[in-house]
Enzyme design. Sequence first.
Site, PDB file in Angstrom:
ATOM      1  CB  CYS A 117      -1.650   7.154   1.863  1.00 55.26           C
ATOM      2  SG  CYS A 117      -2.844   5.999   2.568  1.00 55.26           S
TER       3      CYS A 117
ATOM      4  CD  GLU B 272      -1.809   2.297   1.634  1.00 53.78           C
ATOM      5  OE1 GLU B 272      -1.575   3.196   0.780  1.00 53.78           O
ATOM      6  OE2 GLU B 272      -1.806   2.489   2.844  1.00 53.78           O
TER       7      GLU B 272
END
Length: 489
Positions: A292, A258
């Site tokens: 993020c 990720e």
Amino acid sequence: MDVDGIAKASGSGDLFLAGEWRAAADGRTYGVTDPATGAVIREVSAAGPRDSAEAVDVAAEALDGWRTTSRRRRSEILHDMHAAMRDHADALARLITLENGKAYRDAKAEVFYAAEFFRWFAEEAVRIGSSFGDAPAGGFRHLVRKQAVGVTAFVTPWNFPAAMATRKIAPALAAGCTVILKPAPDTPLTALAVAGLLKEVGLPDGVCSVLPTDRAAEVADVWFRDDRVRKFSFTGSTATGRILLRQAAEHVVNVTMELGGNAPFIVCPDADIDSAVRGAMDAKMRGGGEVCIAANRFYVHEDVADEFTAKFGAAMASVRIGPGLAEGTELGPMINEAAVAKIWGLVDDAITKGAKVAAQGPTPDGPGWYFPATVLTDVPEDAELLRTEVFGPVAPILTYRDENEMLKRANDAEHGLASYVYSGSLERALRIGDRLDAGMVGLNRGLISDPAAPFGGVKQSGLGREGGREGIDAFLETKYIAVDWPNIP
């Protein structure tokens, strides 16, 4: 239980290994700092290669006992962990704020979010299924089983020190895997607290180890060279992810990545502007923008650009900034001095190239690594701010007239993690959402994370998904058994 007590049961921020609190094998430590003051709040043991190798030994030894533990028992432990985190939410939130700096309200929300991964995967643990069927040609049958992948190793970032750990730990434990976690060097205390609570709720010794360190490369290299480590999961920057992927490829290690994001936030001409502003504040300012999936580029239709900019700018300028534990704080400090310098560099580059500061909040006096909530307009396409994940409370607004042209600009990025669309037309919102190169899309919603939904991106934002039903699949191998059954036509 107080913050120190929940952080560790030993006296000095030791490693958590084989169910015990231990100093690093070579005795090294490093300091964890409070971003609000810059002061060291605790010395923590720094794991090295010997500790990393021992952690694999411990995890491998504990593996058979854990993966043969009934799914129901594994589920019960995860349910108990969910309850334990909620019971200690205040202490955990204070700990997150102390080492990460985020506003206490955001830290408290993170604790509840992090705990939900244990509840969700407690429920998924008992649903790991097998299948049984006939071979079309006859003569035998197919038995397909799902089994734990084995020893797993994780590296997590500092921006969500609880949730990024539990999002990996919970499905791994549910699947029957053993776990080694290396938390970010900036925020190891929360991970140690999670480990301590897991021990309290009955997780067998050796099933989960936590190794804080400031020498990550040496620790992770041991895992990639040990054939017993069969799964590696990383959350962090795309640049670091590329390096780790090369190491994983050399040893054919199963990976989940990720990585970075650069999310567009699109405001259509028929959007409810007040709702869009609220969503923009959620998507941009949660965790101080150090997220993020934070909105990084705001594409606003020309017809509503002035109204959106005025209202969004007013909301950003009024954000209350200060130490995360101070009452009423909405924006805490950034994680460290280097992070502030990076953000200023991106903003200065944009201004030098023609961008204008449309709104900006205050910066507190005194120590700490603060950056004010900032809105920029007239940002040129060659500004580095549009190409780089800013990881801070800065919102560049760009206008558009043509939808196709806007989508081309929005998709012109190496990342494809999250995106956001505000429109009064569901047809329009879905059309745009389908055309966005992103693994996740928020339609008229600025908060999209949910443990019950798959989290992940496309392009260079990563590989695989975490959370949702897909989350446990990452920790399971498929085994096919051909069963001789000669009388079946």
